[in-house]
Structures are given as C-alpha cells and as structure tokens.
Design an enzyme around this catalytic site. Structure first.
Site, mmCIF file in Angstrom:
data_model
loop_
_atom_site.group_PDB
_atom_site.id
_atom_site.type_symbol
_atom_site.label_atom_id
_atom_site.label_comp_id
_atom_site.label_asym_id
_atom_site.label_seq_id
_atom_site.Cartn_x
_atom_site.Cartn_y
_atom_site.Cartn_z
ATOM 1 N N HIS A 198 -2.243 5.883 14.603
ATOM 2 C CA HIS A 198 -3.975 5.592 13.926
ATOM 3 C C HIS A 198 -3.745 4.450 12.867
ATOM 4 O O HIS A 198 -2.714 4.317 12.382
ATOM 5 C CB HIS A 198 -4.393 7.004 13.409
ATOM 6 C CG HIS A 198 -3.556 7.775 12.605
ATOM 7 N ND1 HIS A 198 -2.611 8.533 13.081
ATOM 8 C CD2 HIS A 198 -3.616 8.022 11.055
ATOM 9 C CE1 HIS A 198 -2.022 9.142 11.939
ATOM 10 N NE2 HIS A 198 -2.547 8.786 10.836
ATOM 11 N N TYR A 233 -15.273 5.673 4.140
ATOM 12 C CA TYR A 233 -14.009 5.677 4.022
ATOM 13 C C TYR A 233 -13.599 4.235 4.288
ATOM 14 O O TYR A 233 -13.880 3.684 5.447
ATOM 15 C CB TYR A 233 -13.148 6.438 4.989
ATOM 16 C CG TYR A 233 -11.696 6.582 5.065
ATOM 17 C CD1 TYR A 233 -11.086 6.763 3.932
ATOM 18 C CD2 TYR A 233 -11.026 6.448 6.285
ATOM 19 C CE1 TYR A 233 -9.565 6.573 3.883
ATOM 20 C CE2 TYR A 233 -9.558 6.358 6.338
ATOM 21 C CZ TYR A 233 -8.956 6.492 5.213
ATOM 22 O OH TYR A 233 -7.409 6.615 5.177
ATOM 23 N N GLU A 272 -2.839 15.350 10.470
ATOM 24 C CA GLU A 272 -3.822 15.138 9.432
ATOM 25 C C GLU A 272 -5.365 15.628 9.994
ATOM 26 O O GLU A 272 -5.801 15.221 10.825
ATOM 27 C CB GLU A 272 -4.007 13.735 9.297
ATOM 28 C CG GLU A 272 -2.522 12.996 8.707
ATOM 29 C CD GLU A 272 -2.410 11.456 8.505
ATOM 30 O OE1 GLU A 272 -3.340 10.869 9.067
ATOM 31 O OE2 GLU A 272 -1.398 11.220 8.252
ATOM 32 N N HIS A 276 0.980 -1.181 0.022
ATOM 33 C CA HIS A 276 -0.088 -0.138 -0.089
ATOM 34 C C HIS A 276 0.949 1.257 0.045
ATOM 35 O O HIS A 276 1.705 1.354 1.246
ATOM 36 C CB HIS A 276 -0.833 0.113 1.324
ATOM 37 C CG HIS A 276 -1.766 0.960 1.217
ATOM 38 N ND1 HIS A 276 -3.226 0.967 0.841
ATOM 39 C CD2 HIS A 276 -1.688 2.266 1.576
ATOM 40 C CE1 HIS A 276 -3.871 2.086 1.171
ATOM 41 N NE2 HIS A 276 -3.069 2.958 1.620
ATOM 42 N N HIS A 285 -0.034 3.579 11.568
ATOM 43 C CA HIS A 285 1.347 4.527 11.427
ATOM 44 C C HIS A 285 1.246 5.686 12.155
ATOM 45 O O HIS A 285 0.104 5.963 12.902
ATOM 46 C CB HIS A 285 1.579 5.151 9.945
ATOM 47 C CG HIS A 285 0.613 5.985 9.412
ATOM 48 N ND1 HIS A 285 -0.899 5.752 9.199
ATOM 49 C CD2 HIS A 285 0.313 7.576 9.186
ATOM 50 C CE1 HIS A 285 -1.706 6.497 8.734
ATOM 51 N NE2 HIS A 285 -1.040 7.746 8.639
ATOM 52 N N HIS A 300 -5.774 13.481 13.588
ATOM 53 C CA HIS A 300 -4.763 12.650 14.008
ATOM 54 C C HIS A 300 -3.531 13.429 13.966
ATOM 55 O O HIS A 300 -2.808 13.580 12.895
ATOM 56 C CB HIS A 300 -4.684 11.226 13.275
ATOM 57 C CG HIS A 300 -5.683 10.582 12.910
ATOM 58 N ND1 HIS A 300 -6.237 9.993 11.961
ATOM 59 C CD2 HIS A 300 -6.548 10.159 14.021
ATOM 60 C CE1 HIS A 300 -7.496 9.506 12.259
ATOM 61 N NE2 HIS A 300 -7.368 9.560 13.520
#
Length: 437
Positions: A367, A346, A337, A288, A331, A361
């Site tokens: 998160h 989402y 963010e 990803h 991460h 975050h």
C-alpha cells in the site's frame, strides 16, 4: 467536571466525593466511613512486579457482588471476538470503507457496536478487535463491563460522556478515552448522534512507548493523561448489567446503579487524552521516518519491539524534508494496519478516504499513496508546508486482522478502492532522471 493530572502510568492517585470517605493509613478498615464497603479491583496478578502491579481500592455503597445477580445469555450479534475466522467469502486485498451510517431506530452505545476486524485469541489474551460504534440514545439504566479487554474509544462525530465506577469523562472528537478491563460503565450522548471507533485490546494494557534516543520529551507526555475524580450514582431503580466474557455476552438485573464508588485510590483507572497535546517529531533534513514515530500508546507483546497493538496518530504537523518524497512511502509490512480518519484529509489519500471512513492494509499487502498523491508529491516545490485540519489514526497489530461478515458485506465497502493505484505509470526510461513528466 474536574479532572486530575495523571503524572505517570503506574503511580497511585486518590480522590473522594465525600469528605473523609477515603481511609488514611490502611486499605480495608473494619468499618469504612459512611457505611461504605472496601473492595479491590485488580488489573494484574497479585504478584506482578511493583512497576507493573495494577490495582485500585474502591469504597462503595454496595460491594460489586451485589451488582451481579443470576446471569442469562444475551446476544450482540455484530460484536465479534477473536478468533472469528472465515465467516465470509471476500478474498484478501487492500480495503476501504465509507463512514458507517447513523442508525434510524433508537440505538445506544452498546447496541451500536459493529466489529470490523478481529486478531489473535481472546482466550489466551493476545490480539485485538477493531469496531465502529454509532448511537442516537444514551444508556440510562443499562451498564456494561468487558472482561475480555480494555476499550480504547476514539470519537469521530459527537461527544460522549463515559460514566465509570471511578468517575465521569466527557470525550469529544479529537480526544480518546480508555476504560480498563473489568470496569463497569455506561455511555451518555452529549449533544446528539455519535460515531466513532473502538480498539478492544485483549493483551497487555496500553502504556506509553519508550522514547529511546528522543529522550525525555515530545510524543505523548504523561501529564496530559487525565483520570476522573470520584463520582457516584446513588440510584434505586431497575437496572441491567451486561458482561462480555470470552466472546459471549451475559446479562443480569439489579435494583440499583452499580456506579456507586464514593472514593478510590490506586493506579488502575480510566483516563482520557487530548490528541492535540501530542508533540510530534519528524525529519528536519531529508527522508520520511517510519510511522512508529507517531505512536501515542503501545500494548506490548512478549516480543520486544513487536506490539500486540500500537495506537498511532497522524496529527497536524510541519513537513520540511528536502529532496524527499514526503507522503508515506510504498511499503509492505509484517504489521496489520486498521486506519480511521477523525477529521480533514489524509495526505497520502486526499480523495476517497473521508472522516468516519476506514482502510485496512493487512500484513504483507502493499500500500501507499494513490496515483494522484504520488504525482503531486513527486512534482511539488519542496517548501516547508504545514499539514492542518487533519487527524488520522491507526490500530496496528502484529497479528493478521480477519474481517467479519459485517465488514465484508457492508454497503459502505468501496469496491473500487484498488483502482486508486491503477494510474501509477511506468517512469523508468533508461535515463537517470526517469520520466516524471
């Protein structure tokens, strides 16, 4: 209304709403046509390098010195500016909010702005603020300009008509608009109450990110950014102009509309963009990628590769990666963010994060997918899957985002958001396969 293609940031455009209103061969003729006044609006220092120099020439019914009488202080108590530190007692943490309710009393766009976070310092022109807006009335004889930064408008519910000095833009959910620093505008409602998000960018203006090894195509293409054609409002009426300057608000009254530009040319202009024209790239074999591959625009800082603000979207797209945990991985990040959802779901948070909602975050706070999303992704049969009917975004900045009192005490704040990770189980059992049952 008609729009022209914006072939590339930094290029000059020209448009006139009356034939011959735009001078040819010079910028400031002795007597412009139609009795207009020539005026320059600069978005950069005069001596900025050619590629970064931003200015437009406006040919208007009255020069803007006639739009600004004696200013008096006024208040918009829920619109805050950085630095806005420690005006609440809420501890740090991963945070999420339900949508901001629509107003019950008559509220226009300007009165309906509520600041959620601030970052940086407006006096040194670094950082940003993230706001929400709700409104149920148009601005009629009220006008506004922001000397502190450019405004990125992200409608979530209901269309808005952004009437600027240089033309009108109708912006609906799924589109965005940018009003440059210092440009006068008002907002009208298209078809009923509206709600959306705003990024107030104090720093370098938004531009397209470099594509690097991606090459010449994909991501956001310059041709899809559109500037309005010239339009003017020749109105003699009692009008009010509000200005935001270094975090304070001032108001003056004039006897005419300040949206009186009949023609203009230059490269400092408002623009809109349809998010559906964004061409995403991604992994076509495994893993990803970083969310930076979804950057629509970036406002650079003085440090290469570290943004003052990035505007990132998560649009409909195919997921095809093999042997891969497909949602965003868990991460921690030096960036902060602020995330919103325009429509749909989402993929990392299918419950609790709803259209019109917000999550925050902040830097170095961990998160990632909730427990249900993790379970689903870990055990899914990995066939090509298309994520549809979705559009999320992030305002991501290098600076910590400080909550306002409004955000910290909002009834929409989800006290149980942290619980979305409580059912993440220990999978380690000493075997290579682990316990993913």
């Amino acid at each position: 209304m008609t729009f022209r293609y914006m072939p590339g940031f930094g290029n000059d455009f020209e448009t006139e709403s009356l034939p011959g209103a735009l001078p040819q061969g010079q910028n400031s003729p002795q007597r412009p046509a139609y009795g207009l006044y020539a005026e320059q609006l600069s978005g950069s220092p005069f001596t900025a390098p050619r590629g970064a120099n931003e200015r437009s020439w406006l040919y208007r019914i009255r020069p803007s010195v006639r739009h600004t009488g004696r200013f008096r202080p006024t208040l918009f108590e829920r619109w805050k500016t950085a630095p806005n530190l420690y005006d609440h007692e809420l501890p740090i943490g991963q945070l999420r909010w339900d949508p901001t309710p629509m107003p019950n009393e008559e509220t226009d766009f300007l009165a309906g702005v509520r600041t959620m976070t601030t970052a940086g310092d407006v006096a040194t022109q670094v950082g940003m603020a993230a706001h929400v807006y709700t409104a149920n009335a148009s601005m009629v004889d009220d006008y506004f300009f922001n000397a502190d930064g450019e405004l990125l408008l992200v409608p979530q519910e209901g269309g808005i008509r952004v009437m600027t000095e240089m033309g009108a833009m109708e912006v609906t959910p799924g589109e965005i608009a940018v009003v440059p620093r210092g440009m006068i505008f008002k907002v009208e409602l298209v078809d009923g109450p509206v709600r959306g998000y705003i990024c107030e960018n104090y720093g370098a203006k938004f531009t397209l990110p470099d594509r690097g090894p991606i090459g010449a195509n994909c991501l956001a293409n310059p041709r899809d950014f559109k500037t309005p054609v010239a339009w003017y409002e020749d109105k003699e009426a009692h009008c009010r102009l509000t200005v935001k300057w270094c975090g304070r608000f001032y108001r003056t009254e004039v006897d005419h509309s300040p949206l009186d530009v009949v023609a203009w040319h230059g490269n400092y202009a408002p623009y809109k963009y349809d998010l559906s024209t964004y061409s995403p790239v991604g992994a076509i074999l495994f893993d990803h990628p970083d969310p930076s591959i979804f950057t629509v625009m970036t406002a650079p800082s003085g440090e290469e590769g570290t943004a003052n603000v990035d505007f990132v979207i998560f649009p409909p797209r195919w997921q095809v990666a093999e042997h891969t945990f497909r949602p965003p991985w868990y991460h921690r990040n030096v960036m902060s963010e602020f995330m919103g959802l325009i429509k749909g779901k989402y993929d990392a948070k299918e419950e609790g994060f709803v259209p019109g909602g917000i999550s925050l975050h902040n830097m170095m706070l961990p998160h990632g997918p909730d427990a249900e999303g993790c379970e689903k992704a870990a055990n899914a049969e990995l066939q090509p899957v298309k994520l549809e009917n979705t559009m999320a975004f992030m305002f991501e900045t290098r600076f910590p985002q400080h909550l306002t009192r409004f955000a910290a005490e909002a009834e929409t704040l989800q006290d149980d958001y942290i619980d979305c990770w409580k059912d993440l189980k220990k999978r380690f059992n000493g075997t290579p396969e682990g316990d993913w049952s």
